[in-house]
Design a protein around this motif. Structure first.
Motif, PDB file in Angstrom:
ATOM      1  N   ALA A  29      -1.279   2.722   4.231  1.00 32.79           N
ATOM      2  CA  ALA A  29       0.052   2.418   4.763  1.00 32.79           C
ATOM      3  C   ALA A  29       1.112   3.198   4.002  1.00 32.79           C
ATOM      4  N   GLY A  32       1.022   6.726   5.208  1.00 26.33           N
ATOM      5  CA  GLY A  32       1.649   6.768   6.531  1.00 26.33           C
ATOM      6  C   GLY A  32       3.165   6.671   6.452  1.00 26.33           C
ATOM      7  N   LEU A  33       3.662   5.848   5.547  1.00 23.98           N
ATOM      8  CA  LEU A  33       5.111   5.729   5.370  1.00 23.98           C
ATOM      9  C   LEU A  33       5.704   6.995   4.772  1.00 23.98           C
ATOM     10  N   ALA A  36       5.918   9.421   7.702  1.00 33.39           N
ATOM     11  CA  ALA A  36       6.870   9.024   8.739  1.00 33.39           C
ATOM     12  C   ALA A  36       8.302   9.373   8.358  1.00 33.39           C
ATOM     13  N   SER A  41      11.039   3.471   6.555  1.00 32.73           N
ATOM     14  CA  SER A  41       9.812   3.735   5.793  1.00 32.73           C
ATOM     15  C   SER A  41      10.088   3.729   4.292  1.00 32.73           C
ATOM     16  N   ARG A  42      11.281   4.214   3.880  1.00 35.19           N
ATOM     17  CA  ARG A  42      11.611   4.180   2.453  1.00 35.19           C
ATOM     18  C   ARG A  42      11.749   2.757   1.949  1.00 35.19           C
ATOM     19  N   TRP A  44       9.908   0.227   2.843  1.00 30.88           N
ATOM     20  CA  TRP A  44       8.599  -0.430   2.732  1.00 30.88           C
ATOM     21  C   TRP A  44       7.623   0.296   1.827  1.00 30.88           C
ATOM     22  N   GLN A  45       7.982   1.456   1.303  1.00 31.53           N
ATOM     23  CA  GLN A  45       7.064   2.206   0.451  1.00 31.53           C
ATOM     24  C   GLN A  45       6.728   1.460  -0.831  1.00 31.53           C
TER      25      GLN A  45
END
Length: 123
Positions: A29, A32-33, A36, A41-42, A44-45
């Motif tokens: 994940a 993937g982030l 993306a 996305s930043r 949730w990294q």
């Protein structure tokens, strides 16, 4: 302290494959982030990294502390007693280090959660 770690390690030992799977999913994940991009996305990294590190720490806890602690026998020699005490001290230092790492990941997880909640409700 070592008895606590050993007791919980015996409970966590059957779940060790789940911790590895969870760490692999969190790392995939995270990758993937990274690919993306974007603001979401930043956000949730760090959550993905904290989840991966926490899962690997729990796996390490289950594997390392599931072994029996060294026991000192009365009829053993001086070197055997010294070896047993050194092993016991090593396990104790490993338990302290694992505790510090778990506290750090809990702190990072709470900071990440605070940032996510703040972004969702106050923006």
């Amino acid at each position: 302290m070592l008895a606590f770690y050993q007791r919980w390690a015996h409970k966590l030992y059957p779940l060790r494959w789940l911790f590895v799977l969870l760490a692999m999913l969190a790392l995939s994940a995270f990758i993937g982030l990274l690919i993306a991009g974007g603001e979401l996305s930043r956000r949730w990294q760090l959550s993905a990294v904290v989840l991966a590190v926490s899962a690997m720490l729990l796996w390490l806890w289950a594997v390392l502390f599931s072994q029996p602690l060294p026991q000192e026998r009365a009829d053993s020699g001086l070197w055997q007693k010294l070896k047993c005490k050194l092993l016991y001290m090593g396990y104790y230092l490993l338990a302290v280090f694992t505790s510090l790492l778990l506290l750090a990941t809990v702190y990072l997880g709470l900071r990440t959660l605070k940032g996510i909640i703040a972004a969702l409700f106050f923006s």
